[in-house]
Design a protein around this motif. Structure first.
Motif, PDB file in Angstrom:
ATOM      1  N   GLN A   1       1.044  -1.192   0.063  1.00 13.64           N
ATOM      2  CA  GLN A   1       0.015  -0.054   0.179  1.00 13.64           C
ATOM      3  C   GLN A   1       0.817   1.334   0.001  1.00 13.64           C
ATOM      4  O   GLN A   1       0.645   2.250  -0.789  1.00 13.64           O
ATOM      5  CB  GLN A   1      -1.011  -0.008   1.271  1.00 13.64           C
ATOM      6  N   LYS A   2       1.782   1.243   0.564  1.00 19.07           N
ATOM      7  CA  LYS A   2       2.659   2.595   0.697  1.00 19.07           C
ATOM      8  C   LYS A   2       3.342   2.680  -0.614  1.00 19.07           C
ATOM      9  O   LYS A   2       3.451   3.790  -0.816  1.00 19.07           O
ATOM     10  CB  LYS A   2       3.780   2.275   1.783  1.00 19.07           C
ATOM     11  N   ALA A   3       3.728   1.732  -1.210  1.00 18.54           N
ATOM     12  CA  ALA A   3       4.428   1.803  -2.544  1.00 18.54           C
ATOM     13  C   ALA A   3       3.255   2.342  -3.610  1.00 18.54           C
ATOM     14  O   ALA A   3       3.489   3.111  -4.384  1.00 18.54           O
ATOM     15  CB  ALA A   3       5.096   0.520  -3.090  1.00 18.54           C
TER      16      ALA A   3
ATOM     17  N   PRO B   1       0.012  11.337  -1.341  1.00 16.96           N
ATOM     18  CA  PRO B   1       0.941  11.567  -0.051  1.00 16.96           C
ATOM     19  C   PRO B   1       0.335  10.883   1.120  1.00 16.96           C
ATOM     20  O   PRO B   1      -1.054  10.732   1.262  1.00 16.96           O
ATOM     21  CB  PRO B   1       1.069  12.968   0.268  1.00 16.96           C
ATOM     22  N   SER B   2       1.112  10.412   2.065  1.00 16.82           N
ATOM     23  CA  SER B   2       0.606   9.552   3.334  1.00 16.82           C
ATOM     24  C   SER B   2      -0.576  10.353   4.056  1.00 16.82           C
ATOM     25  O   SER B   2      -1.392   9.815   4.648  1.00 16.82           O
ATOM     26  CB  SER B   2       1.565   8.925   3.987  1.00 16.82           C
ATOM     27  N   ALA B   3      -0.118  11.518   4.291  1.00 24.67           N
ATOM     28  CA  ALA B   3      -1.097  12.429   4.899  1.00 24.67           C
ATOM     29  C   ALA B   3      -2.432  12.602   4.202  1.00 24.67           C
ATOM     30  O   ALA B   3      -3.522  12.504   4.871  1.00 24.67           O
ATOM     31  CB  ALA B   3      -0.636  13.922   5.386  1.00 24.67           C
ATOM     32  N   THR B   4      -2.388  12.585   3.074  1.00 25.73           N
ATOM     33  CA  THR B   4      -3.500  12.513   2.101  1.00 25.73           C
ATOM     34  C   THR B   4      -4.360  11.353   2.252  1.00 25.73           C
ATOM     35  O   THR B   4      -5.541  11.179   2.399  1.00 25.73           O
ATOM     36  CB  THR B   4      -3.321  12.919   0.662  1.00 25.73           C
ATOM     37  N   LEU B   5      -3.541  10.396   2.137  1.00 31.00           N
ATOM     38  CA  LEU B   5      -4.124   8.850   2.259  1.00 31.00           C
ATOM     39  C   LEU B   5      -4.892   8.604   3.611  1.00 31.00           C
ATOM     40  O   LEU B   5      -5.872   8.108   3.709  1.00 31.00           O
ATOM     41  CB  LEU B   5      -3.029   7.788   2.153  1.00 31.00           C
TER      42      LEU B   5
END
Length: 149
Positions: free
Chosen positions: A55-57, A65-69
């Motif tokens: 999922q991170k990839a 971006p992770s914050a948006t995710l």
């Protein structure tokens, strides 16, 4: 007489399979509506699972971006542009899956490997813009029809 094909033409929509597993229709009006509304967050982990991409990839490949995710996980829905990038990624993975006749590992390996037909870039990195996405689909079309890349 030699016929040359240079574009990928996706197969007709089917009931089930890949698209059903990720939670999106393959084509048609409902797909268009979902992309405009923003696809549900559940599509993201489903797509990661089906493609075998962590999922991170996947977030990196679709430029989320992770914050948006994290915000999208809380709200339950992606924005239209993010939904479009997720769909393009799904379409690329499905095209590679078709190229490798359903072999998910082969498709994933091909997407992750730098490709001379793409100037040494990895196909998986080319779903963010429509121009790059189309370039990969065209390459897949040429490969499917035995045209030198």
């Amino acid at each position: 007489m030699v016929t040359t094909f240079t574009e990928y033409h996706p197969p007709k929509a089917s009931t089930g399979g890949f698209w059903q597993q990720i939670g999106l229709p393959a084509r048609g009006r409902r797909l268009h509506e979902l992309l405009h509304e923003g696809v549900e967050y559940r599509v993201y982990p489903n797509l990661a699972k089906v493609s075998g991409i962590e999922q991170k990839a996947l977030a990196r490949y679709v430029d989320i971006p992770s914050a948006t995710l994290s915000r999208r996980a809380r709200s339950g829905r992606f924005k239209m542009a993010e939904s479009d990038r997720l769909y393009r990624f799904a379409e690329l993975f499905k095209a590679a899956l078709d190229l490798f006749e359903g072999d998910a590992e082969g498709a994933r390996a091909w997407l992750l490997k730098p490709n001379i037909g793409l100037g040494g870039r990895k196909p998986i990195e080319m779903s963010v813009t429509s121009a790059e996405y189309q370039t990969v689909l065209n390459l897949i079309g040429r490969l499917e029809h035995g045209v030198c890349a």
